[in-house]
Every structure is written in structure tokens, then in C-alpha cells.
Design an enzyme around this catalytic site. Structure first.
Site, PDB file in Angstrom:
ATOM      1  N   ASN A 278       0.907  -1.261   0.203  1.00 38.87           N
ATOM      2  CA  ASN A 278      -0.034  -0.041   0.020  1.00 38.87           C
ATOM      3  C   ASN A 278       0.874   1.441   0.029  1.00 38.87           C
ATOM      4  O   ASN A 278       1.608   1.374   1.021  1.00 38.87           O
ATOM      5  CB  ASN A 278      -1.018   0.050   1.302  1.00 38.87           C
ATOM      6  CG  ASN A 278      -1.968   0.958   1.113  1.00 38.87           C
ATOM      7  OD1 ASN A 278      -2.360   1.657   0.075  1.00 38.87           O
ATOM      8  ND2 ASN A 278      -2.464   1.496   2.427  1.00 38.87           N
TER       9      ASN A 278
ATOM     10  N   ASP B   6       9.738   1.957   2.855  1.00 41.01           N
ATOM     11  CA  ASP B   6       8.668   1.535   3.501  1.00 41.01           C
ATOM     12  C   ASP B   6       8.656   0.157   4.099  1.00 41.01           C
ATOM     13  O   ASP B   6       7.860  -0.852   3.738  1.00 41.01           O
ATOM     14  CB  ASP B   6       7.376   1.619   2.533  1.00 41.01           C
ATOM     15  CG  ASP B   6       6.059   1.485   3.236  1.00 41.01           C
ATOM     16  OD1 ASP B   6       6.139   1.605   4.418  1.00 41.01           O
ATOM     17  OD2 ASP B   6       5.037   1.490   2.603  1.00 41.01           O
TER      18      ASP B   6
ATOM     19  N   HIS C   9       5.979  -8.603   8.013  1.00 45.50           N
ATOM     20  CA  HIS C   9       4.855  -9.538   8.654  1.00 45.50           C
ATOM     21  C   HIS C   9       5.412 -10.990   8.820  1.00 45.50           C
ATOM     22  O   HIS C   9       6.300 -11.394   8.114  1.00 45.50           O
ATOM     23  CB  HIS C   9       3.863  -9.342   7.572  1.00 45.50           C
ATOM     24  CG  HIS C   9       3.281  -8.146   7.476  1.00 45.50           C
ATOM     25  ND1 HIS C   9       2.454  -7.413   8.475  1.00 45.50           N
ATOM     26  CD2 HIS C   9       3.167  -7.148   6.316  1.00 45.50           C
ATOM     27  CE1 HIS C   9       2.031  -6.350   8.014  1.00 45.50           C
ATOM     28  NE2 HIS C   9       2.705  -6.123   6.777  1.00 45.50           N
TER      29      HIS C   9
END
Length: 430
Positions: free
Chosen positions: A278, A305, A309
Site C-alpha cells: 500500500n 517502507d 509481517h
């Protein structure tokens, strides 16, 4: 400790030095940059054939600490950073709890000094809990060294509240880092809105989702006079508007990420969560606009960025996967391979966009340069080293990358942070 770096190609964006010479480090400072330095030193590093550049400064990372340590910690994130030549990072505030007051900023930055090999600047949120309802403790966060505020991960949709936050940031000398996304227009999208999304049966995100907020934030910055930094620009119109803001003399800068100047939606061959980010990967036309913005100087900064995860959160359909990929350990090689080797930017421009420009945006007057008197944050980069990216070698807890198996050229061989060798020869030096 005294360190003498011998016969590397020194690239210093501040002085425009581009020549073979030596660099002497004493303690935490660079004390001399010259050819043929002859002096005793505790360590002598042969840098023949390598670039000697200022340590990279990444304006956009997620260290997930506190609260989401299963994804990343200050320690693991710091190790990933220095492996990638990154000696300073801006940690985004969307942790659990959200970093929205001075006490929290101070706690993270004090812990980082003990736990992280890279210099961590903790950014503060714009609103309490990033809920968009009331302003966060902007004055308190400024007093504790946050340098900038950001609602990263979302936009402040209430323009009036955001303007008040910008005015406070202006008063406190802070920049505003803007994640530009009109959440009311996302409508469950997970990738770029195009024929590929239709083919895969996935909901798309249009360019307007980003562009509308870019336009709004530039206009608010024009009115308030705040320093505005546009995060992860991904569309051709974002780049165009950034250029127009610069032409008007506004204090607006912008960053792009390697995944947005390398990959397009055409690279997504199947429903794979590792391609979900995103903003999403855009069209080839957008990619070319970003490259041109890098070439002509419209784009100031290359950031990552970095968004780690757990595997279970990414190894699934894009409909369910978390947004984001890791980038700290691959950004230098990808930038060199895709931009420098192809002639889009020069090695000096790489140093400008990854070190000097980020330092200027943050007001770090003693970093981002290989010159006498500066903090000894230095990266030694071998431009001839060829290899294949292997996510299994990452030091980050996150292995979520679409670049696994990609051949690249250029490798960080040594990272010096604050006069300490923290990464060398493929190993972390604690």
C-alpha cells in the site's frame, strides 16, 4: 576507535567530491578525507573498487516495536538496517500502542540506543491513537526529538484537524510525512485497478485514491507553510503534482520505493500476498513516470517502507494478506541495479537520494555526508558484486518480499555507524 578507509571512491553529495581517496575516522567523527593519508589506525579497511558513501538514511520504516514484536523488533530491525547500509531510520508510529505523545517517543528512542545498531528516530502520530479525532501531543513529541509527525498507514481524513496539526508542526519545526490515501475510495481494494485485477478476480485501487490526497496535502502545506514530505509516491500524477509544488517554491519533498520504480502490475502473475502493498504496484506508465522523476530530480528520496509481517500473514490470497513488504536489506542493491547500472541516475545521485537529501529533510546537519567533522556514518559498497536475493538470509524477522530469486548487482560490504563497525564481511558486529 580509529579507522582508516583506504583508496575507495568517495561519493559525498554535500561537497560533490567524487574521487579515489582515503577517509580517517577517529571516535564517532570523520576527521580527514584526502588522498594518501599515512597514519596509524586501529583498523585499516581496503576499499579499492568500492564506493565509500554516507550511511543511508531511510525515512520510512516499520520496526513494529512496541506491541508487534513478533513481526520485528528494534534489535532485528537494526540488524537488517545495517546489513543494508542504513545507519539512520525513521520509525513510523503505527505500533501498539500508537506513538502519540512525548513519553512514548522518548521511551522508544532511549531503548533504541541500547537495542539497535542503527540510529532510530521515532516519528509521532498526528492524532491520538491515529483515530483522526483529536490531535496528538505534538509539542511533547517535538521536545523529545521526533523530527516529524505522520499518520502513516492512513491519512487524516478530517482536513480541518489536519490543518491544525500542520500549524502546530510548523510552530515546532517539525515536518509532516504524508501517507496519501483517501480511505473512502479504497472500497476493499487490494491491488491496482486494471485488467490484471479483473483477471485475478481481485478488487482494485485506483490512482485517484492517492492523487486526491496528494493534491489536498500540497494545498494545505501551501496554506500553513509546513514542510511536507510525500511518502511512497506511486502514480504519475503524484510525481507531476510534486513537480508543480516545487516549481511554485513550496517546501514539499517526495519519496519513492524500489518496488514502485521496478515492478508494475504486469509482474503479478498470480494471486500472491507478497505482491500486496500500500500503495499497490501500478501500471508501467506510472513506473516510467517515477523513473523520470528520479532522473530529473523531482523525486528527492529513495526509501523502503520496510513493512515486515509473519509468514502466515503474507502467504495467502491478496484478499486476506497484510499490506507491505520488507526492503532494508535489498534497497541499495535494487537501486544500483535498476537505476545506476541503467543510467537513470548516477552513483552520486544514489548517495543524494539515499543519504544527503533525507538528512536535509530531517535537519540532520551532521549526517548524510562523507566530510570532515560529520558523524562517522559510512557505507562501503561494492558495485561489481553480483548475486541472487535470498529471503532466507534476511536478518529481519520479515521475509515478505517479491524480490526473492532476483539477480542484482552491488552489495554493502561494510557499515560504520557512529564510528563503530557494525556490519562487515557478511556478518553483524555487535
Amino acid at each position: 576507535m580509529t579507522i582508516l578507509i583506504k583508496e575507495g571512491r568517495v561519493l559525498d553529495p554535500e561537497t560533490k567530491r567524487d574521487e579515489i581517496c582515503d577517509v580517517l575516522i577517529d571516535g564517532d567523527r570523520i576527521t580527514r578525507v584526502d588522498s594518501g593519508i599515512e597514519t596509524e589506525a586501529e583498523r585499516i579497511i581496503d576499499a579499492k573498487g568500492c564506493y565509500v558513501m554516507p550511511g543511508f538514511i531511510d525515512l520510512h520504516v516499520h520496526f513494529r516495536d512496541p506491541g508487534l514484536e513478533y513481526k520485528e523488533t528494534l534489535t532485528t530491525g537494526g540488524r537488517a538496517a545495517v546489513k543494508g547500509g542504513v545507519t539512520t531510520v525513521c520509525a513510523m508510529p503505527n505500533t501498539k500502542p500508537v506513538i502519540d505523545n512525548g513519553v512514548k517517543v522518548k521511551e522508544v528512542m532511549e531503548r533504541a540506543k541500547r537495542e539497535s545498531l542503527t540510529n532510530v528516530i521515532q516519528l509521532g502520530a498526528v492524532t491520538v491513537g491515529q483515530e483522526g479525532k483529536e490531535l496528538a501531543d505534538i509539542r511533547g513529541m517535538a521536545k523529545n526529538g521526533c523530527h516529524a509527525i505522520s499518520e502513516d498507514g492512513k491519512s487524516v481524513m478530517n482536513a480541518s484537524l489536519y490543518r491544525k496539526g500542520m500549524n502546530l508542526a510548523k510552530e515546532e519545526g517539525l515536518a509532516v510525512f504524508a501517507h496519501c490515501e483517501d480511505i473512502t475510495m479504497v472500497e476493499g481494494g487490494v491491488m491496482n485497478a486494471d485488467k490484471k485485477a479483473e483477471k485475478l478476480g481481485l478488487k482494485g485501487i485506483t490512482n485517484a485514491v492517492e492523487d486526491v490526497i496528494v493534491a489536498r496535502d500540497i494545498l494545505l502545506a501551501k496554506e500553513t507553510g509546513v514542510r511536507l514530505h510525500l511518502c511512497h509516491c506511486s502514480t504519475k500524477d503524484s510525481i507531476k503534482m510534486l513537480g508543480l509544488a516545487k516549481e511554485e517554491g513550496l517546501d514539499v519533498t517526495g519519496e519513492v520505493c524500489p518496488h514502485h520504480f521496478i515492478l508494475s502490475t504486469d509482474d503479478i502473475t498470480k494471486d500472491n500476498g507478497n505482491y500486496k502493498m500500500n500503495p499497490p504496484l501500478r501500471s508501467k506508465e506510472d513506473v516510467e513516470a517515477i523513473k523520470e522523476g528520479l532522473r530529473n530530480g523531482t523525486v528527492d528520496v529513495i526509501a523502503t517502507d520496510h513493512a515486515p509481517h509473519a509468514e502466515a500473514e503474507k502467504n495467502r490470497s491478496m484478499k486476506l494478506a497484510a499490506f507491505g513488504i520488507v526492503g532494508l536489506e535489498t534497497s541499495a542493491a535494487l537501486t544500483y541495479t535498476e537505476l545506476v547500472e541503467t543510467g537513470i541516475i548516477t552513483p552520486m545521485q544514489m548517495a543524494e537520494k539515499m543519504s544527503w537529501n533525507p538528512a536535509k529533510i530531517l535537519g540532520l546537519h551532521d549526517r548524510g555526508s562523507v566530510s570532515e567533522g560529520k558523524i562517522a556514518d559510512v557505507v562501503i559498497f561494492d558495485p561489481e558484486k553480483e548475486y541472487t536475493i535470498d529471503k532466507n538470509t534476511f536478518l529481519s524477522k520479515g521475509k515478505n518480499t517479491p524480490f526473492h530469486g532476483r539477480k542484482v548487482k552491488g552489495e554493502v560490504v561494510c557499515t560504520i555507524a557512529g564510528g563503530r563497525i557494525v556490519y562487515e564481511g557478511g556478518k553483524i558486529i555487535d
